[in-house]
Design a protein around this motif. Structure first.
Motif, PDB file in Angstrom:
ATOM      1  N   ARG A  76     -30.301  19.621   7.804  1.00 22.02           N
ATOM      2  CA  ARG A  76     -30.701  18.032   7.026  1.00 22.02           C
ATOM      3  C   ARG A  76     -30.088  17.164   7.812  1.00 22.02           C
ATOM      4  NH1 ARG A  76     -27.438  17.910   1.953  1.00 22.02           N
ATOM      5  NH2 ARG A  76     -28.708  16.089   1.585  1.00 22.02           N
ATOM      6  N   SER A  77     -30.255  17.168   9.403  1.00 26.20           N
ATOM      7  CA  SER A  77     -30.076  16.067  10.311  1.00 26.20           C
ATOM      8  C   SER A  77     -30.926  15.541  10.964  1.00 26.20           C
ATOM      9  CB  SER A  77     -28.840  16.767  11.051  1.00 26.20           C
ATOM     10  OG  SER A  77     -29.252  17.848  12.106  1.00 26.20           O
ATOM     11  N   MET A  78     -30.837  14.478  11.548  1.00 28.89           N
ATOM     12  CA  MET A  78     -31.829  13.886  12.396  1.00 28.89           C
ATOM     13  C   MET A  78     -30.977  13.235  13.615  1.00 28.89           C
ATOM     14  SD  MET A  78     -33.845  10.079  11.881  1.00 28.89           S
ATOM     15  CE  MET A  78     -34.631  10.708  10.362  1.00 28.89           C
ATOM     16  N   THR A  79     -31.254  13.608  15.006  1.00 25.28           N
ATOM     17  CA  THR A  79     -30.906  12.873  16.317  1.00 25.28           C
ATOM     18  C   THR A  79     -31.713  11.962  16.631  1.00 25.28           C
ATOM     19  OG1 THR A  79     -29.655  15.054  16.505  1.00 25.28           O
ATOM     20  CG2 THR A  79     -29.888  13.616  18.353  1.00 25.28           C
ATOM     21  N   ILE A  80     -31.067  10.458  16.991  1.00 24.19           N
ATOM     22  CA  ILE A  80     -31.789   9.631  17.471  1.00 24.19           C
ATOM     23  C   ILE A  80     -31.310   9.347  18.857  1.00 24.19           C
ATOM     24  CG2 ILE A  80     -32.662   7.340  17.376  1.00 24.19           C
ATOM     25  CD1 ILE A  80     -31.633   7.507  14.167  1.00 24.19           C
ATOM     26  N   ASN A  81     -32.289   9.566  20.014  1.00 24.91           N
ATOM     27  CA  ASN A  81     -31.673   9.538  21.254  1.00 24.91           C
ATOM     28  C   ASN A  81     -32.242   8.100  21.950  1.00 24.91           C
ATOM     29  OD1 ASN A  81     -30.395   9.968  23.891  1.00 24.91           O
ATOM     30  ND2 ASN A  81     -32.301  11.185  24.501  1.00 24.91           N
ATOM     31  N   PHE A  82     -31.617   7.387  22.492  1.00 24.48           N
ATOM     32  CA  PHE A  82     -32.144   5.926  22.917  1.00 24.48           C
ATOM     33  C   PHE A  82     -32.020   6.138  24.372  1.00 24.48           C
ATOM     34  CE2 PHE A  82     -29.921   4.459  19.258  1.00 24.48           C
ATOM     35  CZ  PHE A  82     -30.967   4.002  18.604  1.00 24.48           C
ATOM     36  N   GLY A  83     -33.292   5.687  25.131  1.00 24.40           N
ATOM     37  CA  GLY A  83     -33.283   5.842  26.537  1.00 24.40           C
ATOM     38  C   GLY A  83     -32.645   4.890  27.262  1.00 24.40           C
ATOM     39  N   PRO A  84     -32.799   4.773  28.702  1.00 27.61           N
ATOM     40  CA  PRO A  84     -32.168   3.807  29.527  1.00 27.61           C
ATOM     41  C   PRO A  84     -32.196   2.189  28.999  1.00 27.61           C
ATOM     42  CG  PRO A  84     -33.207   5.215  30.661  1.00 27.61           C
ATOM     43  CD  PRO A  84     -33.589   5.704  29.421  1.00 27.61           C
ATOM     44  N   GLY A  85     -31.426   1.496  29.170  1.00 27.39           N
ATOM     45  CA  GLY A  85     -31.537   0.057  28.654  1.00 27.39           C
ATOM     46  C   GLY A  85     -30.657  -0.349  27.256  1.00 27.39           C
ATOM     47  N   TYR A  86     -30.350   0.500  26.580  1.00 26.62           N
ATOM     48  CA  TYR A  86     -29.352   0.208  25.383  1.00 26.62           C
ATOM     49  C   TYR A  86     -28.026   1.072  25.278  1.00 26.62           C
ATOM     50  CZ  TYR A  86     -27.904  -0.379  20.451  1.00 26.62           C
ATOM     51  OH  TYR A  86     -27.521  -0.325  19.644  1.00 26.62           O
ATOM     52  N   LEU A  87     -26.883   0.458  25.507  1.00 28.44           N
ATOM     53  CA  LEU A  87     -25.555   1.135  25.187  1.00 28.44           C
ATOM     54  C   LEU A  87     -24.428   0.260  24.870  1.00 28.44           C
ATOM     55  CD1 LEU A  87     -23.762   3.622  25.667  1.00 28.44           C
ATOM     56  CD2 LEU A  87     -23.206   2.817  28.120  1.00 28.44           C
ATOM     57  N   PRO A  88     -24.131   0.210  23.573  1.00 31.59           N
ATOM     58  CA  PRO A  88     -23.432  -0.843  22.784  1.00 31.59           C
ATOM     59  C   PRO A  88     -21.947  -0.499  23.343  1.00 31.59           C
ATOM     60  CG  PRO A  88     -24.143   0.739  21.235  1.00 31.59           C
ATOM     61  CD  PRO A  88     -24.850   0.999  22.467  1.00 31.59           C
ATOM     62  N   GLY A  89     -21.060  -1.287  23.431  1.00 34.12           N
ATOM     63  CA  GLY A  89     -19.625  -1.085  23.764  1.00 34.12           C
ATOM     64  C   GLY A  89     -18.783  -1.662  22.663  1.00 34.12           C
ATOM     65  N   GLU A 104     -35.725  16.030   3.856  1.00 34.01           N
ATOM     66  CA  GLU A 104     -34.412  15.604   3.482  1.00 34.01           C
ATOM     67  C   GLU A 104     -33.411  15.804   4.562  1.00 34.01           C
ATOM     68  OE1 GLU A 104     -31.278  17.437   0.124  1.00 34.01           O
ATOM     69  OE2 GLU A 104     -33.087  18.787   0.637  1.00 34.01           O
ATOM     70  N   VAL A 105     -32.800  14.400   4.639  1.00 39.35           N
ATOM     71  CA  VAL A 105     -32.120  14.108   5.950  1.00 39.35           C
ATOM     72  C   VAL A 105     -30.460  13.542   5.214  1.00 39.35           C
ATOM     73  CG1 VAL A 105     -31.679  12.754   7.727  1.00 39.35           C
ATOM     74  CG2 VAL A 105     -33.862  13.676   7.378  1.00 39.35           C
ATOM     75  N   ASN A 106     -29.277  14.030   5.671  1.00 44.55           N
ATOM     76  CA  ASN A 106     -28.107  13.414   5.098  1.00 44.55           C
ATOM     77  C   ASN A 106     -27.472  12.911   6.581  1.00 44.55           C
ATOM     78  OD1 ASN A 106     -26.405  13.040   2.956  1.00 44.55           O
ATOM     79  ND2 ASN A 106     -25.023  14.387   4.068  1.00 44.55           N
ATOM     80  N   ASP A 107     -27.217  13.744   7.428  1.00 50.57           N
ATOM     81  CA  ASP A 107     -26.720  13.389   8.808  1.00 50.57           C
ATOM     82  C   ASP A 107     -27.579  12.747   9.639  1.00 50.57           C
ATOM     83  OD1 ASP A 107     -24.616  13.121  10.386  1.00 50.57           O
ATOM     84  OD2 ASP A 107     -23.920  15.431  10.664  1.00 50.57           O
ATOM     85  N   ILE A 108     -27.173  11.622  10.256  1.00 51.54           N
ATOM     86  CA  ILE A 108     -27.784  11.104  11.429  1.00 51.54           C
ATOM     87  C   ILE A 108     -26.775  10.868  12.524  1.00 51.54           C
ATOM     88  CG2 ILE A 108     -29.147   9.092  12.097  1.00 51.54           C
ATOM     89  CD1 ILE A 108     -30.300   8.933   9.506  1.00 51.54           C
ATOM     90  N   HIS A 109     -27.369  11.412  13.839  1.00 51.67           N
ATOM     91  CA  HIS A 109     -26.492  11.156  15.315  1.00 51.67           C
ATOM     92  C   HIS A 109     -27.264  10.307  15.915  1.00 51.67           C
ATOM     93  CE1 HIS A 109     -24.187  15.054  13.879  1.00 51.67           C
ATOM     94  NE2 HIS A 109     -25.451  15.267  13.453  1.00 51.67           N
ATOM     95  N   PHE A 110     -26.467   9.573  16.728  1.00 50.12           N
ATOM     96  CA  PHE A 110     -27.170   8.761  17.741  1.00 50.12           C
ATOM     97  C   PHE A 110     -26.585   8.918  18.959  1.00 50.12           C
ATOM     98  CE2 PHE A 110     -26.912   5.558  14.062  1.00 50.12           C
ATOM     99  CZ  PHE A 110     -28.315   5.360  14.165  1.00 50.12           C
ATOM    100  N   LEU A 111     -27.467   9.267  20.309  1.00 51.37           N
ATOM    101  CA  LEU A 111     -27.344   9.472  21.440  1.00 51.37           C
ATOM    102  C   LEU A 111     -27.711   8.342  22.352  1.00 51.37           C
ATOM    103  CD1 LEU A 111     -28.161  13.497  21.644  1.00 51.37           C
ATOM    104  CD2 LEU A 111     -26.017  12.264  21.411  1.00 51.37           C
ATOM    105  N   PHE A 112     -27.206   8.154  23.307  1.00 48.29           N
ATOM    106  CA  PHE A 112     -27.703   7.219  24.383  1.00 48.29           C
ATOM    107  C   PHE A 112     -27.630   7.864  25.633  1.00 48.29           C
ATOM    108  CE2 PHE A 112     -25.084   5.834  20.896  1.00 48.29           C
ATOM    109  CZ  PHE A 112     -25.864   4.515  20.470  1.00 48.29           C
ATOM    110  N   GLU A 113     -28.791   8.212  26.123  1.00 43.91           N
ATOM    111  CA  GLU A 113     -29.381   9.009  27.390  1.00 43.91           C
ATOM    112  C   GLU A 113     -28.630  10.120  27.178  1.00 43.91           C
ATOM    113  OE1 GLU A 113     -30.119   7.100  31.226  1.00 43.91           O
ATOM    114  OE2 GLU A 113     -28.764   5.358  30.152  1.00 43.91           O
ATOM    115  N   GLY A 114     -28.744  10.965  25.881  1.00 40.58           N
ATOM    116  CA  GLY A 114     -28.506  12.290  25.793  1.00 40.58           C
ATOM    117  C   GLY A 114     -26.878  12.450  25.522  1.00 40.58           C
ATOM    118  N   LYS A 115     -26.027  11.443  25.408  1.00 44.17           N
ATOM    119  CA  LYS A 115     -24.604  11.602  25.344  1.00 44.17           C
ATOM    120  C   LYS A 115     -24.202  10.864  24.084  1.00 44.17           C
ATOM    121  CE  LYS A 115     -23.663  11.795  30.228  1.00 44.17           C
ATOM    122  NZ  LYS A 115     -22.968  11.140  31.240  1.00 44.17           N
ATOM    123  N   THR A 116     -23.100  10.979  23.389  1.00 47.28           N
ATOM    124  CA  THR A 116     -22.663  10.074  22.465  1.00 47.28           C
ATOM    125  C   THR A 116     -21.806   9.230  22.841  1.00 47.28           C
ATOM    126  OG1 THR A 116     -20.428  11.620  22.400  1.00 47.28           O
ATOM    127  CG2 THR A 116     -22.494  12.420  20.833  1.00 47.28           C
TER     128      THR A 116
END
Length: 492
Positions: free
Chosen positions: A77-90, A117-129
């Protein structure tokens, strides 16, 4: 989500057998039926996420497009969202949690509307947390030892005024699209929760924001409307490490970031046993609504507290007339909020409802809803602290009885759950023989130490069968469903 065919994809979840698939260059999943429906949902979620990010970057003066890939794992029940180059919050901007968490809420909402059905959402930034990029700053501090009998809590009611640099203009932190200002509303909820936790849980309750109606000298605004940062600055002028973590930042809203950290910093300074942060939620889409509770994904030991609170809020809110179907999530949600991460004690965020949804706005302004929601928070905490499971109030089967005419008998009314005492046992008649007088009864039980019983009797010379239904109503308005039983009057 333009053009999203909700009806067409509503049954997609039932057709999926594989645990997930990549959003870009989607490989045909192992499905029965049309695999294109699954790919269509992912593609639409990707477009929605990319659009949200583009608008977010434009608000900060950045004109760029960033690729977004989404992967769903339906077994988890998870979704992983991976952002490509150009976005890395600090660190400045608190890792964009005020943007990413609403994005997570909206993508979860759209996925569930599509039948996924989705409960857990992960964010990745160019494949990394983000933890991979900022391991020291995002490390979870060593947890304080849990006391067998907790004694204190910090209730943080967000957000409040902050000062913008360099002009030093004062503004509320949260938008008010429908006229309801979270920065002013949340302290009212905090006042209610404080009283409940003091009276029912026996805790010493601290507050992160000032409750004074006097004027803050620097802004000439009411102290009660100022953010925690300024309250803590006044309390501890020498402890800039609590309220001034970004003194060299050039970001206009840097004091917002400091405020996010100041609240759990204060909890750590006090050494409280639990940190409960109260918010109302908001989103660009007015369709998203309901009650949510968050814990930090790296502090999974806090999940039982969050689950107990969301369970109790659901029971208390839906017990109130007019709120029987109010949307309250079935489980708590993992997230990456700084408030939960920095606190060394069990820490949760309660998003009571959405101030961007008209139905939720009406609820947020209703004292009945407010009282029920905060009673749910306190009850959820109290059950967790006493290691009791959150079990909805319900009656168990009542044995049919046989009573001799002219006699009286005590009947046990078994129940499960955690009612707030005193409770009422209410019995109504469902079957009355012709010519008999059959009324209704109410028995008050003042504490869990008293037996839950009612008396039934049969008149002298009576012979026949009576039908009854009994339910329990607790002091907070929570009622069990009626349980039927019968009484057979026989000559004695």
């Amino acid at each position: 989500m333009k053009g999203m065919k909700i009806a067409a994809v509503a049954f997609a979840c039932a057709m999926i057998c594989a645990p997930g698939a990549s959003g870009r260059g989607v490989k045909a999943p192992m499905v029965t039926g049309d695999p294109g429906i699954y790919a269509e949902v992912i593609a639409m979620l990707e477009r929605e996420a990319a659009g949200q990010l583009t608008r977010h970057l434009q608000k900060s003066g950045k004109l760029r497009q960033v690729r977004v890939d989404i992967r769903l794992d339906l077994s988890a029940r998870s979704m992983t969202i991976n952002f490509g180059p150009g976005y890395l919050p600090g660190p400045e901007g608190s890792y964009d949690e005020l943007f990413l968490q609403p994005m997570a809420s909206s993508l979860r909402f759209f996925a569930e509307r599509s039948g996924l059905e989705v409960n857990d959402i992960h964010f990745l930034f160019e494949g990394k947390t983000l933890e991979d990029y900022y391991p020291e700053d995002l490390a979870v501090p060593m947890r304080s030892a849990r006391k067998s009998a907790p004694t204190s809590a910090l209730v943080s009611s967000s957000h409040g005024y902050i000062s913008l640099h360099p002009g030093r203009e004062w503004e509320f932190q949260r938008p008010a699209p429908l006229g309801l200002q979270e920065d002013v509303l949340s302290p009212v909820y905090g006042d209610e929760l404080q009283v409940l936790m003091e009276q029912r849980s026996g805790l010493v309750v601290h507050r992160a924001r000032s409750q004074s109606t006097e004027l803050h000298p620097e802004s000439n605004l009411p102290w009660e409307h100022m953010s925690s940062r300024y309250h803590l600055k006044a309390l501890f002028p020498e402890r800039a490490d609590i309220w001034n973590e970004f003194p060299n930042s050039t970001k206009p809203a840097r004091e917002k970031d400091e405020d996010i950290r100041a609240r759990p910093n204060y909890a750590n300074h006090l050494g409280v046993d639990v940190l409960i942060s109260l918010h109302s939620n908001g989103h660009d889409s007015a369709t998203i609504r309901g009650t949510e509770v968050y814990y930090h994904r790296a502090k999974a030991q806090d999940k039982p507290l969050a689950d107990s609170i969301i369970c109790s809020m659901r029971e208390l809110i839906r017990a109130q007339p007019g709120y029987e179907t109010f949307p309250v999530r079935e489980t708590s949600n993992p997230g990456d909020h700084g408030e939960n991460r920095i606190g060394k004690m069990p820490s949760v965020i309660v998003e009571t409802a959405y101030h961007s949804n008209p139905d939720d706005v009406a609820a947020l302004q209703d004292p009945v809803f407010r009282s029920a929601a905060m009673k749910g928070v306190e009850k959820g905490y109290r059950l967790w602290a006493s290691e009791k499971a959150c079990v909805p109030l319900a009656g168990k089967a009542i044995a049919d009885v046989e009573v001799h005419s002219g006699k009286r008998m005590e009947v046990d009314i078994p129940l499960v759950g955690n009612p707030q005492y005193p409770i009422q046992i209410i019995t109504t008649n469902t079957q009355c023989p012709p010519g008999w007088t059959c009324g209704k009864g109410k028995q008050v039980v003042n504490s869990p130490d008293e037996p839950t019983r009612i008396g039934v009797s049969c008149g002298a010379g009576s012979s026949g069968t009576l039908g009854w239904e009994t339910h329990v109503l607790d002091a907070d308005g929570v009622a069990s469903k009626p349980v039927p039983f019968s009484v057979r009057c026989v000559p004695g």
